[in-house]
Design a protein around this motif. Structure first.
Motif, PDB file in Angstrom:
ATOM      1  N   GLY A 194       0.817  -1.204   0.000  1.00  0.00           N
ATOM      2  CA  GLY A 194       0.000   0.000   0.000  1.00  0.00           C
ATOM      3  C   GLY A 194       0.852   1.257   0.000  1.00  0.00           C
ATOM      4  N   GLU A 195       0.220   2.356   0.331  1.00  0.00           N
ATOM      5  CA  GLU A 195       0.907   3.649   0.285  1.00  0.00           C
ATOM      6  C   GLU A 195       1.972   3.788   1.379  1.00  0.00           C
ATOM      7  OE1 GLU A 195      -0.468   8.260   0.193  1.00  0.00           O
ATOM      8  OE2 GLU A 195      -1.604   6.789  -0.963  1.00  0.00           O
ATOM      9  N   GLU A 196       1.720   3.248   2.563  1.00  0.00           N
ATOM     10  CA  GLU A 196       2.653   3.374   3.685  1.00  0.00           C
ATOM     11  C   GLU A 196       3.808   2.378   3.630  1.00  0.00           C
ATOM     12  OE1 GLU A 196       2.522   5.746   6.118  1.00  0.00           O
ATOM     13  OE2 GLU A 196       0.936   6.606   4.887  1.00  0.00           O
ATOM     14  N   LYS A 197       3.545   1.192   3.085  1.00  0.00           N
ATOM     15  CA  LYS A 197       4.540   0.116   3.059  1.00  0.00           C
ATOM     16  C   LYS A 197       4.440  -0.586   1.715  1.00  0.00           C
ATOM     17  CE  LYS A 197       5.508  -4.230   5.454  1.00  0.00           C
ATOM     18  NZ  LYS A 197       5.082  -5.108   6.545  1.00  0.00           N
ATOM     19  N   ASN A 198       5.499  -0.467   0.903  1.00  0.00           N
ATOM     20  CA  ASN A 198       5.416  -1.080  -0.419  1.00  0.00           C
ATOM     21  C   ASN A 198       6.781  -1.392  -1.011  1.00  0.00           C
ATOM     22  OD1 ASN A 198       6.432   1.212  -2.044  1.00  0.00           O
ATOM     23  ND2 ASN A 198       4.568   2.225  -1.358  1.00  0.00           N
ATOM     24  N   ILE A 199       6.731  -2.179  -2.081  1.00  0.00           N
ATOM     25  CA  ILE A 199       7.880  -2.451  -2.931  1.00  0.00           C
ATOM     26  C   ILE A 199       7.458  -2.056  -4.339  1.00  0.00           C
ATOM     27  CG2 ILE A 199       9.384  -4.224  -3.926  1.00  0.00           C
ATOM     28  CD1 ILE A 199       8.991  -5.826  -1.298  1.00  0.00           C
ATOM     29  N   THR A 200       8.267  -1.219  -4.987  1.00  0.00           N
ATOM     30  CA  THR A 200       7.993  -0.757  -6.343  1.00  0.00           C
ATOM     31  C   THR A 200       9.091  -1.293  -7.254  1.00  0.00           C
ATOM     32  OG1 THR A 200       6.973   1.253  -5.497  1.00  0.00           O
ATOM     33  CG2 THR A 200       7.649   1.274  -7.809  1.00  0.00           C
ATOM     34  N   ILE A 201       8.675  -1.892  -8.366  1.00  0.00           N
ATOM     35  CA  ILE A 201       9.634  -2.488  -9.294  1.00  0.00           C
ATOM     36  C   ILE A 201       9.339  -2.013 -10.707  1.00  0.00           C
ATOM     37  CG2 ILE A 201      10.482  -4.652 -10.301  1.00  0.00           C
ATOM     38  CD1 ILE A 201       9.897  -5.996  -7.631  1.00  0.00           C
ATOM     39  N   THR A 202      10.396  -1.619 -11.432  1.00  0.00           N
ATOM     40  CA  THR A 202      10.292  -1.278 -12.847  1.00  0.00           C
ATOM     41  C   THR A 202      10.809  -2.467 -13.645  1.00  0.00           C
ATOM     42  OG1 THR A 202      10.609   1.069 -12.403  1.00  0.00           O
ATOM     43  CG2 THR A 202      11.028   0.327 -14.652  1.00  0.00           C
ATOM     44  N   LEU A 203       9.981  -2.916 -14.594  1.00  0.00           N
ATOM     45  CA  LEU A 203      10.309  -4.069 -15.423  1.00  0.00           C
ATOM     46  C   LEU A 203      10.444  -3.644 -16.879  1.00  0.00           C
ATOM     47  CD1 LEU A 203       7.454  -6.074 -13.825  1.00  0.00           C
ATOM     48  CD2 LEU A 203       9.824  -6.785 -13.570  1.00  0.00           C
ATOM     49  N   VAL A 204      11.445  -4.174 -17.566  1.00  0.00           N
ATOM     50  CA  VAL A 204      11.600  -4.016 -19.005  1.00  0.00           C
ATOM     51  C   VAL A 204      11.665  -5.427 -19.566  1.00  0.00           C
ATOM     52  CG1 VAL A 204      13.074  -3.180 -20.872  1.00  0.00           C
ATOM     53  CG2 VAL A 204      12.788  -1.799 -18.813  1.00  0.00           C
ATOM     54  N   SER A 205      10.764  -5.739 -20.489  1.00  0.00           N
ATOM     55  CA  SER A 205      10.662  -7.101 -21.043  1.00  0.00           C
ATOM     56  C   SER A 205      10.529  -8.133 -19.924  1.00  0.00           C
ATOM     57  CB  SER A 205      11.870  -7.429 -21.920  1.00  0.00           C
ATOM     58  OG  SER A 205      11.939  -6.543 -23.006  1.00  0.00           O
ATOM     59  N   ASP A 206       9.699  -7.812 -18.922  1.00  0.00           N
ATOM     60  CA  ASP A 206       9.429  -8.670 -17.762  1.00  0.00           C
ATOM     61  C   ASP A 206      10.657  -8.995 -16.918  1.00  0.00           C
ATOM     62  OD1 ASP A 206       6.692  -8.760 -17.748  1.00  0.00           O
ATOM     63  OD2 ASP A 206       6.547 -10.599 -18.909  1.00  0.00           O
ATOM     64  N   LYS A 207      11.677  -8.143 -16.966  1.00  0.00           N
ATOM     65  CA  LYS A 207      12.871  -8.306 -16.134  1.00  0.00           C
ATOM     66  C   LYS A 207      13.044  -7.072 -15.245  1.00  0.00           C
ATOM     67  CE  LYS A 207      15.370 -11.673 -18.690  1.00  0.00           C
ATOM     68  NZ  LYS A 207      15.213 -12.896 -17.963  1.00  0.00           N
ATOM     69  N   VAL A 208      13.445  -7.302 -14.003  1.00  0.00           N
ATOM     70  CA  VAL A 208      13.660  -6.206 -13.048  1.00  0.00           C
ATOM     71  C   VAL A 208      14.815  -5.328 -13.511  1.00  0.00           C
ATOM     72  CG1 VAL A 208      14.283  -5.631 -10.669  1.00  0.00           C
ATOM     73  CG2 VAL A 208      12.809  -7.611 -11.119  1.00  0.00           C
ATOM     74  N   THR A 209      14.558  -4.023 -13.613  1.00  0.00           N
ATOM     75  CA  THR A 209      15.623  -3.074 -13.950  1.00  0.00           C
ATOM     76  C   THR A 209      15.887  -2.096 -12.805  1.00  0.00           C
ATOM     77  OG1 THR A 209      14.038  -1.607 -15.051  1.00  0.00           O
ATOM     78  CG2 THR A 209      15.235  -3.167 -16.442  1.00  0.00           C
ATOM     79  N   LEU A 210      14.850  -1.733 -12.063  1.00  0.00           N
ATOM     80  CA  LEU A 210      14.949  -0.855 -10.898  1.00  0.00           C
ATOM     81  C   LEU A 210      13.987  -1.347  -9.841  1.00  0.00           C
ATOM     82  CD1 LEU A 210      14.714   2.622 -12.680  1.00  0.00           C
ATOM     83  CD2 LEU A 210      16.783   1.623 -11.709  1.00  0.00           C
ATOM     84  N   PHE A 211      14.331  -1.137  -8.566  1.00  0.00           N
ATOM     85  CA  PHE A 211      13.379  -1.455  -7.501  1.00  0.00           C
ATOM     86  C   PHE A 211      13.682  -0.611  -6.278  1.00  0.00           C
ATOM     87  CE2 PHE A 211      16.844  -4.472  -7.282  1.00  0.00           C
ATOM     88  CZ  PHE A 211      17.098  -4.677  -5.932  1.00  0.00           C
ATOM     89  N   SER A 212      12.631  -0.340  -5.503  1.00  0.00           N
ATOM     90  CA  SER A 212      12.760   0.461  -4.291  1.00  0.00           C
ATOM     91  C   SER A 212      11.694   0.025  -3.300  1.00  0.00           C
ATOM     92  CB  SER A 212      12.629   1.954  -4.611  1.00  0.00           C
ATOM     93  OG  SER A 212      11.352   2.231  -5.116  1.00  0.00           O
ATOM     94  N   SER A 213      11.851   0.500  -2.067  1.00  0.00           N
ATOM     95  CA  SER A 213      10.867   0.155  -1.039  1.00  0.00           C
ATOM     96  C   SER A 213      10.529   1.387  -0.221  1.00  0.00           C
ATOM     97  CB  SER A 213      11.416  -0.933  -0.122  1.00  0.00           C
ATOM     98  OG  SER A 213      12.475  -0.443   0.655  1.00  0.00           O
ATOM     99  N   LYS A 214       9.417   1.298   0.499  1.00  0.00           N
ATOM    100  CA  LYS A 214       8.984   2.355   1.405  1.00  0.00           C
ATOM    101  C   LYS A 214       8.379   1.694   2.637  1.00  0.00           C
ATOM    102  CE  LYS A 214       5.838   6.259   1.772  1.00  0.00           C
ATOM    103  NZ  LYS A 214       4.742   6.995   1.104  1.00  0.00           N
ATOM    104  N   GLY A 215       8.824   2.119   3.799  1.00  0.00           N
ATOM    105  CA  GLY A 215       8.218   1.675   5.051  1.00  0.00           C
ATOM    106  C   GLY A 215       8.515   0.271   5.496  1.00  0.00           C
ATOM    107  N   LEU A 216       9.518  -0.373   4.939  1.00  0.00           N
ATOM    108  CA  LEU A 216       9.814  -1.753   5.328  1.00  0.00           C
ATOM    109  C   LEU A 216      10.618  -1.816   6.603  1.00  0.00           C
ATOM    110  CD1 LEU A 216      10.656  -3.500   1.945  1.00  0.00           C
ATOM    111  CD2 LEU A 216       8.461  -3.240   3.076  1.00  0.00           C
TER     112      LEU A 216
END
Length: 81
Positions: A59-81
């Motif tokens: 959710g907004e307070e606690k999350n993992i955000t991932i950017t995928l190119v051709s279904d492969k992880v290129t960037l990732f970050s987290s919030k509130g973990l």
């Protein structure tokens, strides 16, 4: 009694979120989306762009955000973990 069991079950499920620091540390650049889903489950939301897809687990307070190119992880970050 039934209400108490229901509350206990919901608290147990809430505490078992796969969106946590331990699972975040398992994510690596180059992983397939299916490998990520094996670790943290299906994304709560994904937004497709022209050349990439942004997906969010949690959710907004606690999350993992991932950017995928051709279904492969290129960037990732987290919030509130």
């Amino acid at each position: 009694m039934k209400k108490l069991l229901l509350v206990a079950a919901l608290l147990t499920l809430a505490g078992c979120s796969k969106v946590n620091k331990e699972n975040y540390d398992k994510i690596k650049v180059g992983m397939d989306k299916t490998e990520v889903e094996a670790i943290i489950g299906s994304a709560d939301s994904c937004e497709e762009k022209t050349l990439h897809t942004n997906c969010v687990w949690g959710g907004e307070e606690k999350n993992i955000t991932i950017t995928l190119v051709s279904d492969k992880v290129t960037l990732f970050s987290s919030k509130g973990l």
